[in-house]
Design a protein around this motif. Structure first.
Motif, PDB file in Angstrom:
ATOM      1  N   ILE A  90       6.618  19.580  -4.423  1.00  0.00           N
ATOM      2  CA  ILE A  90       6.299  18.995  -3.111  1.00  0.00           C
ATOM      3  C   ILE A  90       4.945  18.291  -3.203  1.00  0.00           C
ATOM      4  CG2 ILE A  90       5.946  19.487  -0.646  1.00  0.00           C
ATOM      5  CD1 ILE A  90       7.322  22.206  -1.123  1.00  0.00           C
ATOM      6  N   VAL A  91       4.843  17.144  -2.506  1.00  0.00           N
ATOM      7  CA  VAL A  91       3.545  16.506  -2.276  1.00  0.00           C
ATOM      8  C   VAL A  91       3.448  16.185  -0.779  1.00  0.00           C
ATOM      9  CG1 VAL A  91       3.240  15.575  -4.602  1.00  0.00           C
ATOM     10  CG2 VAL A  91       4.517  14.247  -2.919  1.00  0.00           C
ATOM     11  N   GLU A  92       2.283  15.739  -0.330  1.00  0.00           N
ATOM     12  CA  GLU A  92       2.050  15.546   1.111  1.00  0.00           C
ATOM     13  C   GLU A  92       1.995  14.062   1.473  1.00  0.00           C
ATOM     14  OE1 GLU A  92       1.647  18.096   3.735  1.00  0.00           O
ATOM     15  OE2 GLU A  92       2.803  18.896   2.058  1.00  0.00           O
ATOM     16  N   PRO A  93       3.123  13.508   1.965  1.00  0.00           N
ATOM     17  CA  PRO A  93       3.168  12.058   2.173  1.00  0.00           C
ATOM     18  C   PRO A  93       2.150  11.522   3.174  1.00  0.00           C
ATOM     19  CG  PRO A  93       5.250  13.117   2.827  1.00  0.00           C
ATOM     20  CD  PRO A  93       4.373  14.173   2.258  1.00  0.00           C
ATOM     21  N   ARG A  94       1.807  12.300   4.185  1.00  0.00           N
ATOM     22  CA  ARG A  94       0.914  11.748   5.210  1.00  0.00           C
ATOM     23  C   ARG A  94      -0.531  11.621   4.737  1.00  0.00           C
ATOM     24  NH1 ARG A  94       2.944  12.162  10.825  1.00  0.00           N
ATOM     25  NH2 ARG A  94       5.109  12.835  10.644  1.00  0.00           N
ATOM     26  N   VAL A  95      -0.893  12.324   3.693  1.00  0.00           N
ATOM     27  CA  VAL A  95      -2.304  12.294   3.269  1.00  0.00           C
ATOM     28  C   VAL A  95      -2.522  11.846   1.831  1.00  0.00           C
ATOM     29  CG1 VAL A  95      -3.120  13.988   4.954  1.00  0.00           C
ATOM     30  CG2 VAL A  95      -2.204  14.783   2.778  1.00  0.00           C
ATOM     31  N   LEU A  96      -1.449  11.751   1.047  1.00  0.00           N
ATOM     32  CA  LEU A  96      -1.729  11.499  -0.374  1.00  0.00           C
ATOM     33  C   LEU A  96      -2.214  10.082  -0.661  1.00  0.00           C
ATOM     34  CD1 LEU A  96       0.697   9.919  -2.185  1.00  0.00           C
ATOM     35  CD2 LEU A  96       1.866  12.039  -1.739  1.00  0.00           C
ATOM     36  N   LEU A  97      -1.779   9.080   0.130  1.00  0.00           N
ATOM     37  CA  LEU A  97      -2.213   7.715  -0.182  1.00  0.00           C
ATOM     38  C   LEU A  97      -3.726   7.554   0.001  1.00  0.00           C
ATOM     39  CD1 LEU A  97       0.760   5.656   1.341  1.00  0.00           C
ATOM     40  CD2 LEU A  97       0.381   6.225  -1.058  1.00  0.00           C
ATOM     41  N   PRO A  98      -4.291   7.968   1.162  1.00  0.00           N
ATOM     42  CA  PRO A  98      -5.745   7.860   1.275  1.00  0.00           C
ATOM     43  C   PRO A  98      -6.481   8.713   0.243  1.00  0.00           C
ATOM     44  CG  PRO A  98      -4.762   8.569   3.383  1.00  0.00           C
ATOM     45  CD  PRO A  98      -3.647   8.333   2.423  1.00  0.00           C
TER      46      PRO A  98
ATOM     47  N   GLY B  48       0.810  -1.225   0.000  1.00  0.00           N
ATOM     48  CA  GLY B  48       0.000   0.000   0.000  1.00  0.00           C
ATOM     49  C   GLY B  48       0.828   1.252   0.000  1.00  0.00           C
ATOM     50  N   GLY B  49       2.147   1.152  -0.266  1.00  0.00           N
ATOM     51  CA  GLY B  49       2.986   2.352  -0.342  1.00  0.00           C
ATOM     52  C   GLY B  49       2.760   3.085  -1.656  1.00  0.00           C
ATOM     53  N   VAL B  50       3.605   4.077  -1.904  1.00  0.00           N
ATOM     54  CA  VAL B  50       3.364   4.918  -3.085  1.00  0.00           C
ATOM     55  C   VAL B  50       3.638   4.160  -4.387  1.00  0.00           C
ATOM     56  CG1 VAL B  50       5.683   6.018  -3.163  1.00  0.00           C
ATOM     57  CG2 VAL B  50       3.650   7.261  -3.971  1.00  0.00           C
ATOM     58  N   ILE B  51       4.569   3.211  -4.357  1.00  0.00           N
ATOM     59  CA  ILE B  51       4.855   2.464  -5.594  1.00  0.00           C
ATOM     60  C   ILE B  51       3.657   1.561  -5.921  1.00  0.00           C
ATOM     61  CG2 ILE B  51       6.385   0.748  -6.667  1.00  0.00           C
ATOM     62  CD1 ILE B  51       7.871   3.325  -6.367  1.00  0.00           C
ATOM     63  N   GLY B  52       3.136   0.861  -4.917  1.00  0.00           N
ATOM     64  CA  GLY B  52       1.954   0.037  -5.146  1.00  0.00           C
ATOM     65  C   GLY B  52       0.763   0.892  -5.555  1.00  0.00           C
ATOM     66  N   THR B  53       0.585   2.019  -4.904  1.00  0.00           N
ATOM     67  CA  THR B  53      -0.583   2.865  -5.178  1.00  0.00           C
ATOM     68  C   THR B  53      -0.514   3.447  -6.592  1.00  0.00           C
ATOM     69  OG1 THR B  53      -0.751   3.321  -2.820  1.00  0.00           O
ATOM     70  CG2 THR B  53      -1.913   4.827  -4.303  1.00  0.00           C
TER      71      THR B  53
ATOM     72  N   VAL C 152      -3.443  15.240  -2.820  1.00  0.00           N
ATOM     73  CA  VAL C 152      -2.022  14.929  -3.025  1.00  0.00           C
ATOM     74  C   VAL C 152      -1.155  16.103  -2.540  1.00  0.00           C
ATOM     75  CG1 VAL C 152      -0.326  14.732  -4.923  1.00  0.00           C
ATOM     76  CG2 VAL C 152      -2.311  13.232  -4.855  1.00  0.00           C
ATOM     77  N   GLY C 153      -1.715  17.298  -2.549  1.00  0.00           N
ATOM     78  CA  GLY C 153      -0.990  18.473  -2.066  1.00  0.00           C
ATOM     79  C   GLY C 153       0.152  18.882  -2.969  1.00  0.00           C
TER      80      GLY C 153
ATOM     81  N   ARG D 157       2.445   2.386   6.595  1.00  0.00           N
ATOM     82  CA  ARG D 157       3.196   3.035   7.657  1.00  0.00           C
ATOM     83  C   ARG D 157       4.691   3.115   7.337  1.00  0.00           C
ATOM     84  NH1 ARG D 157       0.029   5.396   8.824  1.00  0.00           N
ATOM     85  NH2 ARG D 157      -1.514   5.429  10.453  1.00  0.00           N
ATOM     86  N   SER D 158       5.049   2.803   6.108  1.00  0.00           N
ATOM     87  CA  SER D 158       6.482   2.657   5.813  1.00  0.00           C
ATOM     88  C   SER D 158       7.033   3.901   5.132  1.00  0.00           C
ATOM     89  CB  SER D 158       6.692   1.391   4.993  1.00  0.00           C
ATOM     90  OG  SER D 158       6.220   0.272   5.716  1.00  0.00           O
ATOM     91  N   ALA D 159       8.027   3.726   4.284  1.00  0.00           N
ATOM     92  CA  ALA D 159       8.757   4.864   3.706  1.00  0.00           C
ATOM     93  C   ALA D 159       7.837   5.903   3.064  1.00  0.00           C
ATOM     94  CB  ALA D 159       9.754   4.343   2.673  1.00  0.00           C
ATOM     95  N   SER D 160       6.760   5.434   2.448  1.00  0.00           N
ATOM     96  CA  SER D 160       5.922   6.352   1.669  1.00  0.00           C
ATOM     97  C   SER D 160       5.206   7.397   2.511  1.00  0.00           C
ATOM     98  CB  SER D 160       4.885   5.551   0.872  1.00  0.00           C
ATOM     99  OG  SER D 160       5.533   4.653   0.008  1.00  0.00           O
ATOM    100  N   VAL D 161       5.050   7.140   3.816  1.00  0.00           N
ATOM    101  CA  VAL D 161       4.441   8.169   4.670  1.00  0.00           C
ATOM    102  C   VAL D 161       5.489   8.846   5.554  1.00  0.00           C
ATOM    103  CG1 VAL D 161       2.181   7.070   4.664  1.00  0.00           C
ATOM    104  CG2 VAL D 161       3.785   6.526   6.477  1.00  0.00           C
ATOM    105  N   ARG D 162       6.723   8.351   5.524  1.00  0.00           N
ATOM    106  CA  ARG D 162       7.765   8.890   6.411  1.00  0.00           C
ATOM    107  C   ARG D 162       8.686   9.854   5.690  1.00  0.00           C
ATOM    108  NH1 ARG D 162       9.023   4.370  10.725  1.00  0.00           N
ATOM    109  NH2 ARG D 162       7.033   3.302  10.628  1.00  0.00           N
ATOM    110  N   ASN D 163       8.441  10.093   4.418  1.00  0.00           N
ATOM    111  CA  ASN D 163       9.419  10.861   3.638  1.00  0.00           C
ATOM    112  C   ASN D 163       9.113  12.357   3.619  1.00  0.00           C
ATOM    113  OD1 ASN D 163       7.648  11.446   1.386  1.00  0.00           O
ATOM    114  ND2 ASN D 163       7.882   9.316   0.753  1.00  0.00           N
ATOM    115  N   PHE D 164       9.934  13.107   2.882  1.00  0.00           N
ATOM    116  CA  PHE D 164       9.770  14.567   2.809  1.00  0.00           C
ATOM    117  C   PHE D 164       8.642  14.986   1.862  1.00  0.00           C
ATOM    118  CE2 PHE D 164      14.323  14.052   3.695  1.00  0.00           C
ATOM    119  CZ  PHE D 164      14.544  15.006   4.669  1.00  0.00           C
ATOM    120  N   GLY D 165       8.276  14.080   0.954  1.00  0.00           N
ATOM    121  CA  GLY D 165       7.344  14.494  -0.089  1.00  0.00           C
ATOM    122  C   GLY D 165       8.005  15.378  -1.128  1.00  0.00           C
ATOM    123  N   LEU D 166       9.303  15.178  -1.297  1.00  0.00           N
ATOM    124  CA  LEU D 166      10.006  15.978  -2.311  1.00  0.00           C
ATOM    125  C   LEU D 166       9.921  15.288  -3.662  1.00  0.00           C
ATOM    126  CD1 LEU D 166      13.194  17.022  -0.348  1.00  0.00           C
ATOM    127  CD2 LEU D 166      11.418  18.538  -1.238  1.00  0.00           C
ATOM    128  N   VAL D 167       9.408  15.989  -4.627  1.00  0.00           N
ATOM    129  CA  VAL D 167       9.486  15.543  -6.016  1.00  0.00           C
ATOM    130  C   VAL D 167      10.746  16.233  -6.540  1.00  0.00           C
ATOM    131  CG1 VAL D 167       8.330  15.529  -8.244  1.00  0.00           C
ATOM    132  CG2 VAL D 167       6.990  15.301  -6.135  1.00  0.00           C
TER     133      VAL D 167
END
Ligand SMILES: Cc1cc2nc3c(=O)[nH]c(=O)nc-3n(C[C@H](O)[C@H](O)[C@H](O)COP(=O)(O)OP(=O)(O)OC[C@H]3O[C@@H](n4cnc5c(N)ncnc54)[C@H](O)[C@@H]3O)c2cc1C
Length: 371
Positions: free
Chosen positions: A142-150, A9-14, A78-79, A37-47
């Motif tokens: 920039i994107v928002e890692p804590r909210v973009l997956l949901p 369910g991380g960003v690569i899967g999504t 996605v922010g 809960r892994s790397a995809s929500v813990r990162n800076f959200g830097l593109v």
């Protein structure tokens, strides 16, 4: 229409789910945690286009930057902000390295220019420290890692062809059929496994011989501040880290401080939508990783951020560490992540390293093009 199961369910899967739906498939995405809960929500959200290596890596980053803008336009959660970045120089040596980079075609390829101190303050009024110049990359975002997956999942659910299955750990597969820890079989025509840094679970036998390893980073987040940053900020340590700068003479940067060398750290600073600042990071390749976070690099990063901003940092409210899957350093540089066609109908994708958030839409698009 085919049925596709995505594991992870991380960003690569999504992003693989997103592009499968765009191609008209029916998608089930299985995540072992109740929420990723892994790397995809813990990162800076830097593109982050600016630091990418010439060749495939830069091409993928530029394509991903376009895709993020398109996805951000249809999914506001996605922010996405096309805010650009400043890599700031605090010494004349750092400025020398940046000047020589700005004169190369590589800078133009990444829409990067050198700014003098007045231009830095005009571009980013929140930078009030003793900055002697900066590289300004207008392509970073920039994107928002804590909210973009949901947010992406909500948009995918609206197609009526997407199902999110949290709390199920896929422990085996039978061709394209995923089998979870409760023994349920998830029938599909195609199985795409995006396990992130879980190298010892599903497809562990393939990952054991794949050119991937794991890296741990420490991060922190401040309370919201009234400062309004319009760019992401990096310090000159990042010139040692990103491959875009690998052909430069880095000697004018001088020696790293003992703390920076010990934790292999660079300063990256991003403002979140709520005004808080995400600050990092360190790099640790030695497993077993510590289970706790170390205070020493945090003190150094906070001091450096305050110096560049010319203002005290707001209090730090959160600290965490994250682990990503990354290719071995001796991997052919034209290979940017690990893609393995395990058997007909089963694909494994991981190992994008510290560029996975940036590249994820382009990686997923490429997987579907290849299929
Ligand atoms: C601190 C930090 C900062 C970073 N900053 C940036 C950045 O600013 N920009 C950038 O481009 N990149 C950044 N990265 C890298 C980026 O976050 C990663 O490359 C990317 O998130 C990897 O995504 P993923 O989906 O492969 O992995 P993950 O996010 O780890 O997701 C994998 C998911 O798969 C699930 N899973 C694994 N196995 C199974 C199974 N068998 N069954 C069910 N579920 C399973 C896991 O629970 C997990 O949720 C950073 C990484 C870290 C750690």
């Amino acid at each position: 229409m085919s049925t596709v199961t995505i594991v992870g369910g991380g960003v690569i899967g999504t992003m693989h789910a997103w592009f499968a739906l765009a191609r008209g498939h029916r998608v089930r995405q299985i995540e072992r945690d109740l929420e990723a809960r892994s790397a995809s929500v813990r990162n800076f959200g830097l593109v982050w286009v600016s630091g990418r290596r010439d060749g495939t890596e830069l091409q993928l980053a530029l394509r991903a930057r376009e895709l993020w803008a398109e996805i951000g336009a249809v999914v506001p959660g996605v922010g996405f902000r096309p805010h650009g970045s400043l890599t700031v120089a605090l010494t004349d040596g750092e400025l020398d390295v940046m000047s020589s980079y700005a004169a190369t075609p590589a800078a133009a390829d990444r829409d990067t220019v050198l700014l003098d101190p007045d231009e830095v303050r005009r571009a980013e009024p929140a930078v009030r420290g003793p900055v002697v110049g900066a590289l300004h990359c207008r392509r970073d975002a920039i994107v928002e890692p804590r909210v973009l997956l949901p947010s992406l999942r909500d948009a995918m659910a609206a197609t009526g062809r997407y199902e999110h299955v949290p709390g199920r750990h896929v422990v085996a597969h039978d061709g394209a059929v995923a089998i979870d820890h409760l023994g349920d079989r998830h029938e599909a025509d195609l199985l795409v496994v995006c396990p992130g840094a879980t190298h010892d679970g599903l497809l562990a036998d393939r990952l054991a011989t794949a050119p991937v390893r794991r890296r741990r980073l420490q991060m922190m987040q401040t309370a919201p501040t009234d400062l309004r940053l319009t760019s992401s900020i990096a310090d000159a340590e990042s010139l040692r880290y990103y491959p875009a700068y690998e052909h430069l003479d880095l000697a004018p940067l001088g020696d790293r401080s003992a703390v920076a060398a010990r934790h292999d750290l660079q300063l990256l600073l991003v403002q979140r939508l709520d005004g808080s600042l995400t600050i990092g990071d360190t790099h640790d390749d030695d497993e077993p990783f510590p289970f706790d976070v170390d205070e020493e690099p945090y003190e150094h990063l906070a001091e450096r951020a305050a110096t560049i901003l010319g203002a005290p940092l707001p209090p730090v409210l959160r600290r965490w560490a994250g682990v990503y899957s990354v290719l071995h350093p001796d991997t052919d540089p034209s290979i940017v992540y690990h893609h393995d066609e395990v058997e007909p109908g089963v694909v494994l994708v991981t190992g994008a390293g510290g560029r996975g958030m940036t590249l994820s839409p382009a990686i997923a698009e490429r997987t579907w093009e290849a299929l």
